[in-house]
Design an enzyme around this catalytic site. Structure first.
Site, PDB file in Angstrom:
ATOM      1  N   GLU A  44      10.064  -9.803   6.726  1.00  0.00           N
ATOM      2  CA  GLU A  44       8.775  -9.273   7.182  1.00  0.00           C
ATOM      3  C   GLU A  44       8.021 -10.253   8.079  1.00  0.00           C
ATOM      4  O   GLU A  44       7.255  -9.842   8.963  1.00  0.00           O
ATOM      5  CB  GLU A  44       7.907  -8.892   5.985  1.00  0.00           C
ATOM      6  N   PHE A  91       3.948  -3.136 -10.546  1.00  0.00           N
ATOM      7  CA  PHE A  91       5.117  -3.698  -9.870  1.00  0.00           C
ATOM      8  C   PHE A  91       4.866  -3.798  -8.357  1.00  0.00           C
ATOM      9  O   PHE A  91       4.439  -2.847  -7.724  1.00  0.00           O
ATOM     10  CB  PHE A  91       6.342  -2.813 -10.137  1.00  0.00           C
ATOM     11  N   GLN A  92       5.113  -4.958  -7.801  1.00  0.00           N
ATOM     12  CA  GLN A  92       4.935  -5.258  -6.387  1.00  0.00           C
ATOM     13  C   GLN A  92       3.500  -5.002  -5.910  1.00  0.00           C
ATOM     14  O   GLN A  92       3.274  -4.529  -4.805  1.00  0.00           O
ATOM     15  CB  GLN A  92       5.943  -4.493  -5.516  1.00  0.00           C
ATOM     16  N   LYS A 137       0.098   4.342  -1.932  1.00  0.00           N
ATOM     17  CA  LYS A 137       1.126   5.370  -1.760  1.00  0.00           C
ATOM     18  C   LYS A 137       0.562   6.780  -1.845  1.00  0.00           C
ATOM     19  O   LYS A 137       0.966   7.678  -1.095  1.00  0.00           O
ATOM     20  CB  LYS A 137       2.224   5.183  -2.813  1.00  0.00           C
ATOM     21  N   MET A 191       9.872 -33.395  16.249  1.00  0.00           N
ATOM     22  CA  MET A 191       8.520 -33.903  16.451  1.00  0.00           C
ATOM     23  C   MET A 191       8.067 -34.763  15.265  1.00  0.00           C
ATOM     24  O   MET A 191       7.400 -35.789  15.441  1.00  0.00           O
ATOM     25  CB  MET A 191       7.544 -32.737  16.663  1.00  0.00           C
TER      26      MET A 191
END
Length: 565
Positions: free
Chosen positions: A54, A116-117, A166, A475
């Site tokens: 993502e 959940f999630q 949802k 760097m």
């Protein structure tokens, strides 16, 4: 409000809204709570690019936005999907890039129950978004999306997040799309104050050592033409920030390169000895100003910026002009006259000849200098879009390419995000399919999002990844060499992966150059192939970015870091 176009689910309403906003490409990754939206996407004409992480979706959306000037769009599921977007959202926020990020959320009835999630993504992103929404009523969805795109792209651009429970996406609503946005308290100032513009013109006329200091705001407001016209009219040298690269032609006689920590000596000297700084669309970043008390100590400062919060935030401003850079420069051109800069320009030319950017050529063709690779890419494809990761290669790409057009240099400026360049190059290539797009990368940065090779192969997106492979986190190693007595603590990554085999494993073209005379043929083969390509350039291990201003020093306290052959 327009008449209803019928009943539809929230998911289909979202797709309809995206059509209305002109969205043609979305970068994302599905998940359980997003299933209604992905089902609606299945029948749409909007291209969905399935990334492999993502974070890459957010960076790709940003690369698309930077290359095109349009608002980038990304989507991720709830919980870890949403939190994986956070780095990309923060990156867009720091560099003022228009982006709308959609996240799935657990059903409204479960919010706050540690379902959940579940993650409180609006709370998490509040400090790094221009605005965010948790949609609580499906009927409000079209209005919210209209507002989200408006906020992201107007005023000072930035990311907006819309969190979609949802049940909002499955509920059926009567679809209305607003004609306009009405947001109380959100009224960006576009027109600069005329009296302040006249004051600025008066200061320019009497200035003997003026410098124009331009940033990403010039590109955001499409003001490159007006900036060039002003510089030529008042005869002032122009320096651009990292994110302002391409906002002024890099091959113009008035261009003096990038200022700051790895800026050109002549840009830093010019700022320090100037009597007038005309700052346009910049925020006086600490990597540019160095020691604030010493920054342009004898200069008056005119600051043109659309965000009033930037005025005198870091550097005290004498003449603030709040508004859109393009409109203000257009007005300033009406009143500005030539400055008294004849002797100043001669001095600038002397500095340019005395202190040019340069590197020492290797004695044999066995060693590859990173700077040489940038020069060869430029010679092979001068109008390419160059996207970078973050590190030494980023600075060499900024120093040696000399960008002539806006939106041809794309890099993570404010946040300095390793792993940014490859996914951003995907967005840039999809936004500008006729352009050759290079991701200039370090071997460390590339490994942070190398999984996106699967994306470019599956989607047939022919970006070219030019890896500057020095076996170090370059760097950081440079800082350890200079300031920590060469104690290379956890920066050696030699032999960690065979990049050619990695490319081939994903189905991309893999090339390697270990000698100077192999550089140009590899670049040309990559361009001619029309395939996603990784070029593993094995460069000198301990080459440093030079010049360099140590952190906390004044910008004219410059170290020379040339290595003797």
């Amino acid at each position: 409000m327009k008449e209803s176009t019928g009943k539809m689910t929230g998911a289909r309403a979202l797709i309809e809204c995206l059509y209305r906003e002109g969205v043609d490409t979305i970068f994302g990754y599905p998940g359980g709570v997003l299933l209604p939206i992905y089902d609606a996407l299945y029948d749409s004409d909007i291209r969905h690019v399935l990334v492999r992480h993502e974070q890459a979706a957010a960076h790709a959306a940003e690369g698309y936005a930077r290359a095109t000037g349009k608002t980038g769009v990304c989507i991720a599921t709830s919980g870890p999907g949403a939190t994986n977007l956070v780095t990309g959202i923060a990156n867009a926020y720091m560099d003022s890039i228009p982006m709308v990020a959609f996240t799935g959320q657990v059903p409204s009835s479960l919010i706050g129950n540690d379902a959940f999630q579940e993650a409180n993504i609006t709370g998490i992103t509040m400090p790094i978004t221009k605005h965010n929404y948790l949609v609580q009523d499906a009927k409000e969805l079209p209005r919210i999306i209209k507002e989200a795109f408006h906020i992201a792209s107007t005023g000072r651009p930035g990311p907006v997040l819309v969190d979609l429970p949802k049940d909002i996406t499955t509920e059926e609503i009567e679809f209305y799309y607003p004609d306009k946005v009405e947001l109380r308290g959100y009224n960006p100032t576009y027109r600069g104050n005329l009296q302040q513009i006249k004051k600025a013109a008066a200061e320019i006329k009497k200035s003997e050592n003026p410098v124009i200091y331009a940033g990403g705001g010039v590109i955001s407001s499409d003001a490159a033409g007006e900036l060039k016209e002003l510089a030529e009219k008042i005869q002032a040298p122009v320096t651009t920030t990292l994110t302002g690269m391409g906002g002024f032609p890099g091959n113009h006689s008035l261009f003096i390169g990038m200022p700051g920590m790895h800026g050109s000596k002549y840009a830093n000297y010019a700022i320090q000895e100037s009597d007038l700084i005309i700052a346009v669309g910049v925020r006086f970043d600490d990597r540019v100003t160095g020691k604030l008390k010493s920054f342009a100590a004898n200069a008056k400062i005119i600051h043109i910026d659309i965000d009033p919060a930037e005025i005198s935030k870091n550097v005290k401003v004498d003449i603030p002009i709040v508004g859109d850079a393009k409109g203000i420069l257009t007005n300033l051109l009406k009143y500005a006259e030539k400055s008294q800069s004849e002797e100043w320009l001669k001095k600038i030319e002397y500095w340019k000849k005395q202190y040019p950017l340069h590197y020492i050529e290797p004695a044999t063709c066995d060693g590859i200098k990173p700077q040489y690779i940038i020069e060869q890419i430029k010679e092979a494809c001068e109008d390419a879009i160059i996207v970078t990761e973050v590190g030494q290669h980023q600075m060499w790409a900024a120093q040696y390419f000399r960008y002539k057009e806006p939106r041809t240099f794309i890099s993570s400026g404010g946040l300095g995000t390793m792993g940014y360049g490859f996914p951003a190059s995907i967005g840039a290539k999809l936004g500008k399919p006729d352009k050759v797009v290079f991701d200039v990368s370090g071997d460390g940065s590339f490994q942070m999002n190398s999984q996106e090779l699967a994306t470019v192969v599956q989607e047939n997106i022919p970006v070219i990844i030019a890896i500057f492979n020095n076996g170090y986190l370059g760097m950081v190693r440079q800082w350890q060499e200079l300031f920590f007595d060469r104690r290379y603590s956890s920066t050696c990554i030699q032999d960690s992966v065979d990049f050619v085999k990695l490319a081939e494993a994903y189905g991309a073209l893999g090339l390697r150059a270990t000698k100077r005379d192999e550089v140009r043929p590899a670049i040309e083969e990559a361009i001619a192939s029309g395939r996603p390509t990784v070029i593993d350039f094995v460069v000198e291990c301990e080459e440093n970015v030079s010049p360099m201003v140590p952190a906390g020093a004044a910008i004219n306290e410059i170290l020379d870091l040339e290595r003797k052959e």
